[in-house]
Design an enzyme around this catalytic site. Structure first.
Site, short mmCIF file in Angstrom:
data_model
loop_
_atom_site.label_atom_id
_atom_site.label_comp_id
_atom_site.label_asym_id
_atom_site.label_seq_id
_atom_site.Cartn_x
_atom_site.Cartn_y
_atom_site.Cartn_z
N ARG A 1 0.81 -1.23 0.00
CA ARG A 1 0.00 0.00 0.00
C ARG A 1 0.84 1.28 0.00
O ARG A 1 0.49 2.27 0.65
CB ARG A 1 -0.98 0.01 1.18
CG ARG A 1 -1.90 -1.18 1.23
CD ARG A 1 -2.84 -1.27 0.03
NE ARG A 1 -3.51 -2.54 -0.01
CZ ARG A 1 -3.08 -3.60 -0.69
NH1 ARG A 1 -1.99 -3.53 -1.45
NH2 ARG A 1 -3.73 -4.75 -0.67
N SER B 1 -10.54 -0.78 3.18
CA SER B 1 -9.81 -0.93 4.44
C SER B 1 -9.34 0.44 4.94
O SER B 1 -8.70 1.17 4.20
CB SER B 1 -8.58 -1.82 4.25
OG SER B 1 -8.99 -3.11 3.90
N GLU C 1 -4.65 3.39 6.06
CA GLU C 1 -4.45 3.13 4.62
C GLU C 1 -5.15 4.24 3.83
O GLU C 1 -4.67 4.70 2.81
CB GLU C 1 -5.04 1.76 4.26
CG GLU C 1 -4.90 1.43 2.80
CD GLU C 1 -5.30 -0.01 2.48
OE1 GLU C 1 -5.03 -0.92 3.28
OE2 GLU C 1 -5.91 -0.20 1.41
C1 LIG Z 1 -15.38 -1.05 -1.15
C2 LIG Z 1 -13.90 -0.83 -1.33
C3 LIG Z 1 -13.05 -1.92 -1.39
C4 LIG Z 1 -11.67 -1.73 -1.58
N1 LIG Z 1 -10.86 -2.83 -1.64
C5 LIG Z 1 -9.53 -2.66 -1.88
C6 LIG Z 1 -8.65 -3.80 -1.98
O1 LIG Z 1 -9.08 -4.96 -1.90
N2 LIG Z 1 -7.34 -3.57 -2.19
C7 LIG Z 1 -6.83 -2.32 -2.30
O2 LIG Z 1 -5.62 -2.19 -2.53
N3 LIG Z 1 -7.62 -1.23 -2.19
C8 LIG Z 1 -8.96 -1.37 -1.98
N4 LIG Z 1 -9.77 -0.26 -1.87
C9 LIG Z 1 -9.15 1.07 -1.88
C10 LIG Z 1 -9.04 1.72 -3.26
O3 LIG Z 1 -9.95 1.17 -4.22
C11 LIG Z 1 -7.63 1.63 -3.79
O4 LIG Z 1 -6.73 2.24 -2.91
C12 LIG Z 1 -7.48 2.29 -5.16
O5 LIG Z 1 -6.22 1.97 -5.67
C13 LIG Z 1 -7.66 3.81 -5.12
O6 LIG Z 1 -7.80 4.27 -6.45
P1 LIG Z 1 -8.65 5.59 -6.78
O7 LIG Z 1 -8.66 5.76 -8.24
O8 LIG Z 1 -9.98 5.51 -6.13
O9 LIG Z 1 -7.74 6.69 -6.10
P2 LIG Z 1 -8.23 7.98 -5.28
O10 LIG Z 1 -8.89 7.53 -4.03
O11 LIG Z 1 -8.98 8.89 -6.17
O12 LIG Z 1 -6.82 8.61 -4.93
C14 LIG Z 1 -5.94 7.96 -4.04
C15 LIG Z 1 -4.54 8.52 -4.25
O13 LIG Z 1 -4.09 8.13 -5.55
C16 LIG Z 1 -3.62 9.27 -6.25
N5 LIG Z 1 -3.88 9.10 -7.67
C17 LIG Z 1 -5.05 8.76 -8.28
N6 LIG Z 1 -4.88 8.71 -9.61
C18 LIG Z 1 -3.60 9.06 -9.87
C19 LIG Z 1 -2.83 9.22 -11.04
N7 LIG Z 1 -3.33 9.01 -12.27
N8 LIG Z 1 -1.53 9.59 -10.92
C20 LIG Z 1 -0.99 9.79 -9.70
N9 LIG Z 1 -1.67 9.68 -8.55
C21 LIG Z 1 -2.96 9.30 -8.63
C22 LIG Z 1 -4.43 10.42 -5.68
O14 LIG Z 1 -3.78 11.67 -5.88
C23 LIG Z 1 -4.52 10.06 -4.23
O15 LIG Z 1 -3.37 10.49 -3.55
C24 LIG Z 1 -11.14 -0.42 -1.68
C25 LIG Z 1 -12.02 0.67 -1.63
C26 LIG Z 1 -13.38 0.48 -1.47
C27 LIG Z 1 -14.29 1.66 -1.43
#
Ligand SMILES: Cc1cc2nc3c(=O)[nH]c(=O)nc-3n(C[C@H](O)[C@H](O)[C@H](O)COP(=O)(O)OP(=O)(O)OC[C@H]3O[C@@H](n4cnc5c(N)ncnc54)[C@H](O)[C@@H]3O)c2cc1C
Length: 305
Positions: free
Chosen positions: A174, A227, A297
């Site tokens: 992470r 998480s 996280e």
């Molecule tokens: C129901 C649920 C279940 C989940 N299960 C998991 C799981 O099993 N495993 C897991 O790892 N995560 C899980 N997550 C968390 C989440 O989906 C991940 O962390 C995911 O990778 C976040 O991506 P996002 O596009 O939503 O990023 P955001 O939440 O929009 O942003 C998170 C960070 O990423 C950065 N970011 C986004 N896009 C870019 C880009 N193009 N370039 C540079 N930086 C960027 C943002 O600036 C920010 O700092 C879960 C979330 C939910 C709601």
């Protein structure tokens, strides 16, 4: 000195498609958070790059937004510019797949199964975008993005387009060089993953089974951020929260899920301050009871003070 000069504000207001005071809560899975001072939704990488390059030159803070599934945005919103990254193109070349940073991991998991490729089924558990997944080496069911990642294309303000190997990205549980290291503030433009040929129907059956199991053990259909805490080495944050008797603990409309201790659910109308207080309470209680230091996280962004 504040970045908020007349010329910086004029530049922001002149960006094509920019919106001022754009609500962000509905763009997060928590459904929480104040507005973006300035907001752009961009699909063309060169436009995203120009926007963040311009911010850097003027000292304007910016936040890259993916699907908003790992963010707790402050009630007072986000200062400067928020850029929602929505480049969603993909290309499949044999067993190599290149995907734009704005494509959702779940969607890509279905696309590659349709193309009879295996090895990406774990992504059906990650509701965020490809870019967000690189940012913190997302993973599920024991498999992490770094295991299939060949390279990522990115952009560093002041230094331009770059190609990053997994080693450059310093991916770990992470975290990555984007989250806390040398690439902080950089944009992920696209990623290339290496998969294997296989039976797409089997991949879809496996994804359906994993999704069913998950729906039974986690409050997936609620407003949450996945998480809340990283798992401490050799243990599970959910187990520690449950053992501390914190399931059902509440702050306003923010509640520790009774189904899974590592989820906080917005029952409707929870504020970011509620969630943050609950996170701090859980961390303090787990520390007091077991001496274990939980680390969030979920990322807290915006104007907290
Ligand atoms: C129901 C649920 C279940 C989940 N299960 C998991 C799981 O099993 N495993 C897991 O790892 N995560 C899980 N997550 C968390 C989440 O989906 C991940 O962390 C995911 O990778 C976040 O991506 P996002 O596009 O939503 O990023 P955001 O939440 O929009 O942003 C998170 C960070 O990423 C950065 N970011 C986004 N896009 C870019 C880009 N193009 N370039 C540079 N930086 C960027 C943002 O600036 C920010 O700092 C879960 C979330 C939910 C709601």
């Amino acid at each position: 000195m504040s970045w908020r000069t007349r010329s910086s504000l004029a530049w922001l207001r002149g960006l094509p498609g920019v919106r001022e005071g754009e609500p962000l809560a509905s763009r997060t899975s928590f459904g929480i958070g104040g507005p973006a001072e300035f907001f752009l939704e961009l699909g063309r990488p060169d436009a995203i790059e120009a926007a963040i390059e311009g911010c850097c030159r003027r000292g304007i803070p910016y936040l890259l937004l993916g699907a908003g599934t790992n963010l707790l945005i402050a009630d007072k919103g986000v200062e400067g510019l928020v850029v929602r990254v929505v480049n969603r193109e993909h290309t499949i070349d044999g067993t190599r797949v290149r995907a734009g940073a704005g494509l959702k991991m779940m969607r890509l998991a279905r696309i590659v199964a349709d193309a009879n490729l295996r090895g990406f089924e774990f992504a059906i558990g990650v509701p965020g975008t490809v870019g967000g997944a690189v940012y913190q080496d997302a993973g599920c069911w024991g498999k992490e993005l770094r295991e299939v990642l060949v390279e990522a294309e990115g952009f560093v303000p002041g230094a331009g387009r770059q190609r990053w190997t997994p080693a450059d990205l310093d991916l770990g549980y992470r975290t990555s060089a984007l989250r806390g290291g040398a690439l902080k503030g950089a944009l992920v433009v696209s990623v290339t993953v290496q998969l294997q040929r296989g039976d797409g129907e089997e991949a879809k059956e496996l994804m359906a089974k994993l999704t069913r199991e998950r729906n039974e053990s986690q409050p997936i259909k609620t407003k949450n951020c996945g998480s809340v805490f990283k798992n401490p080495a050799g243990d599970s944050a959910g187990r520690l929260v449950q053992a501390a008797g914190l399931k059902g603990a509440r702050e306003g409309a923010a509640v520790v899920s009774t189904l899974h201790g590592n989820f906080i659910v917005n029952e409707g109308g929870a504020t970011a301050a509620d969630v943050r207080k609950l996170i701090e309470h859980v961390m303090a209680e787990v520390k007091r009871r077991f001496g274990a230091q939980l680390e969030p996280e979920v990322e807290m962004v915006g104007r907290w003070r």
